[in-house]
Write an enzyme that holds these catalytic residues in place. Structure first.
Site, PDB file in Angstrom:
ATOM      1  N   LYS A  13       0.862  -1.187   0.000  1.00 30.01           N
ATOM      2  CA  LYS A  13       0.000   0.000   0.000  1.00 30.01           C
ATOM      3  C   LYS A  13       0.892   1.227   0.000  1.00 30.01           C
ATOM      4  CE  LYS A  13      -3.883   2.002   2.642  1.00 30.01           C
ATOM      5  NZ  LYS A  13      -4.760   1.824   3.824  1.00 30.01           N
TER       6      LYS A  13
ATOM      7  N   SER B 212      -9.707   1.757   2.866  1.00 32.59           N
ATOM      8  CA  SER B 212      -8.841   2.506   1.988  1.00 32.59           C
ATOM      9  C   SER B 212      -7.791   1.661   1.259  1.00 32.59           C
ATOM     10  CB  SER B 212      -8.131   3.592   2.804  1.00 32.59           C
ATOM     11  OG  SER B 212      -7.297   3.006   3.789  1.00 32.59           O
TER      12      SER B 212
ATOM     13  N   SER C  54      -9.846  -0.651   7.069  1.00 31.24           N
ATOM     14  CA  SER C  54      -9.277  -0.507   5.729  1.00 31.24           C
ATOM     15  C   SER C  54      -8.558  -1.715   5.150  1.00 31.24           C
ATOM     16  CB  SER C  54      -8.317   0.682   5.700  1.00 31.24           C
ATOM     17  OG  SER C  54      -9.055   1.859   5.544  1.00 31.24           O
TER      18      SER C  54
HETATM   19  N1  GLN Z   1     -13.158   4.034   6.271  1.00 36.07           N
HETATM   20  C1  GLN Z   1     -12.609   4.446   7.520  1.00 36.07           C
HETATM   21  C2  GLN Z   1     -12.198   5.900   7.413  1.00 36.07           C
HETATM   22  O1  GLN Z   1     -12.452   6.467   6.435  1.00 36.07           O
HETATM   23  C3  GLN Z   1     -11.446   3.585   7.894  1.00 36.07           C
HETATM   24  C4  GLN Z   1     -10.243   3.888   7.102  1.00 36.07           C
HETATM   25  C5  GLN Z   1      -9.049   3.094   7.535  1.00 36.07           C
HETATM   26  O2  GLN Z   1      -9.162   2.059   8.175  1.00 36.07           O
HETATM   27  N2  GLN Z   1      -7.894   3.621   7.188  1.00 36.07           N
HETATM   28  O3  GLN Z   1     -11.643   6.471   8.306  1.00 36.07           O
END
Ligand code: GLN
Length: 485
Positions: A78, A153, A177
């Site tokens: 990532k 994400s 995410s």
């Molecule tokens: N979707 C969640 C957010 O927008 C979690 C994102 C994540 O785990 N980085 O914060």
């Protein structure tokens, strides 16, 4: 089957038998990328030249009998983990030309284990999002339906595995995410216990929640990746000095006599009926594996999303204060003075979702509001954590849906941040409690979209998660399919 379709453990065997070379595997993965990447966009940056050179070096090692746990295995990273000499953008214009002078510990560990890095995977900007649509580099598409989001994400990390554009990948999970995109793309994803994997070199989003973890094609591969990633790191003050078991030993063991907790708060109205049905079938399968089902209660579940959207933005607003156009990253042109330079840099460098989080977080932390927001949220967080402590006194692992719905359409939720935030309704609790969670495929919707089930366990009980997930996977209740690309 082609080489890019295999798991880590299957390829390891082929390498050990001398059946295939690291170069052949890398070539297969890059030819797959040539064939499908234009439609999916898993990657912000490919590292073909570096990968081919490391594959050639791996083959020299193999000749001499030097075979590490990931020797010759193509892995995607990532684009939130720092890679020395290779741009690390975090999906943002702010860092679109940032070249880190050092590697994240996770990257160092993977490299030392012999991994071949395929490229830097696409992601929501600064990991804020659930759909990979907020990336400065454009969205990633779900390989099961190109009109749909892959989750986020870590969307690119999930699609790269699902579409065989790598063998395994790493992502980061602050509120879901890793697990949410894993579920929506039909792969395995684990968020380890807070402190289990070093975050040195992980670009910070919300420091009390962030964890690095693997996305893989099956549970055994997840265990192999965890063996490499887990462990104390003197460079990272929140990493924990706890012994790391051989995670592979948990794979293939049964769960006879185990108690599986089903929290009633996770089976609510508003869950897609096909998700409910797939999870109900999973519960039945787990029972057939010899486990018993106990109904449990996690009474503070209803506060999870609210608490998360105070704590995560508050910490983000503080972490992202460093992007000021002075020290590194993007700087806006044509500013007349320092203050204008800050303003223009942050206005142009960050996208809308990141700005929304910074504003929420700054507000929640501002003088006079701290007690009402961050302070209060931290107190409720302690209650959420206690819910789990009480639950794990009654069961070995907890089973829940990973997401309330299968993958939604690109653009469907971009104008409605609250709807987007609800995608993580079942994953956020693990981050707030600091416990590990894994998502494994548990079926398909009638339109052929993958559905995931989540197992949660107590702190440092990743072994239990792998055991439960692998027993379920071995039951062969879930049909093996590949996206038709
Ligand atoms: N979707 C969640 C957010 O927008 C979690 C994102 C994540 O785990 N980085 O914060």
């Amino acid at each position: 089957m082609e080489l890019h379709q295999f798991t880590i453990h299957a390829l390891q065997e082929k390498i050990r038998n001398g059946e295939v070379s690291a170069l052949q595997i890398a070539e297969s993965v890059f030819s797959r990328i040539d064939a499908v990447e234009g439609r999916i966009h898993s990657y912000i940056r490919l590292m073909k030249e570096e990968a081919m050179a490391s594959a050639a070096r791996a083959d020299e090692g193999i000749q001499k009998g030097d075979i590490q746990p990931l020797t010759g295995i193509p892995i995607a990273l990532k684009d939130i983990v720092c890679t020395r000499g290779i741009p690390t953008t975090c999906g943002s214009r702010m860092l679109h030309q940032f070249v880190p002078p050092y590697n994240a510990t996770a990257v160092e560990k993977l490299a030392a284990a012999g991994a071949i890095f395929v490229g830097k995977a696409n992601m929501d900007e600064f990991a804020m999002g659930s759909s990979t649509e907020t990336s400065y580099f454009g969205p990633t598409r779900n390989p099961w339906d190109l009109e749909r989001i892959p989750g986020g994400s870590s969307g690119g990390s999930a699609t790269a595995v699902a579409a065989d554009e790598c063998i395994a990948s790493i992502g980061s999970d602050t509120g879901g995410s890793i697990r949410q995109p894993a579920a929506l793309c039909g792969v395995v994803g684990m968020k380890p216990t807070y402190g289990r994997v070093s975050r040195f070199g992980l670009i910070a989003f919300a420091s009390s929640l962030d964890q690095i973890g693997p996305l893989t094609k099956d549970v055994e591969d997840c265990a192999i990746m965890m063996n490499v990633l887990a462990g104390y790191d003197p460079k990272e003050s929140t990493s924990v000095k706890a012994e790391v078991p051989d995670y592979r030993q948990f794979v293939g063991r049964d769960i006879k006599g185990w108690k599986i907790g089903i929290p009633k708060e996770y089976f609510i109205d508003g869950i897609d009926p096909e998700v409910s049905a797939a999870v109900a079938k999973t519960i039945e399968t787990v029972r057939q594996c010899g486990a018993s089902i106990v109904e449990i209660s996690l009474p503070h579940t209803k506060y999870c999303v609210a608490v998360y959207y105070i704590i995560a933005p508050a910490e983000a607003s503080s972490n992202l204060a460093r992007y000021d156009g002075v020290r590194y990253g993007f700087r806006a042109a044509d500013a007349r003075d320092l203050s204008e330079m800050y303003q223009k840099t942050r206005r142009q460098g960050f996208g809308a979702e990141v700005k929304r989080r910074i504003m929420i977080g700054t507000y929640a932390l501002s003088a006079g509001y701290y007690d009402a927001y961050y302070g209060k949220a931290s107190q409720v967080r302690a209650l959420i954590r206690r819910d789990f402590d009480e639950a794990f006194a009654r069961c070995d692992v907890v089973l829940t849906p990973t997401t309330p719905t299968p993958a939604f359409k690109i653009g469907e939720k971009t104008d409605d941040p609250l709807q987007m935030y609800l995608s993580d309704i079942f994953t956020i609790s693990a981050n707030l409690a600091g416990i590990p969670g894994i998502s494994v495929p548990c079926g398909f919707s009638t339109s052929g979209l993958p559905i995931g089930v989540q197992f949660l366990a107590g702190h440092f009980e990743e072994g239990k998660l792998l055991q439960a997930a692998s027993a379920y996977e071995k039951s062969a209740a879930v049909e093996k399919r590949r996206p038709a690309l």
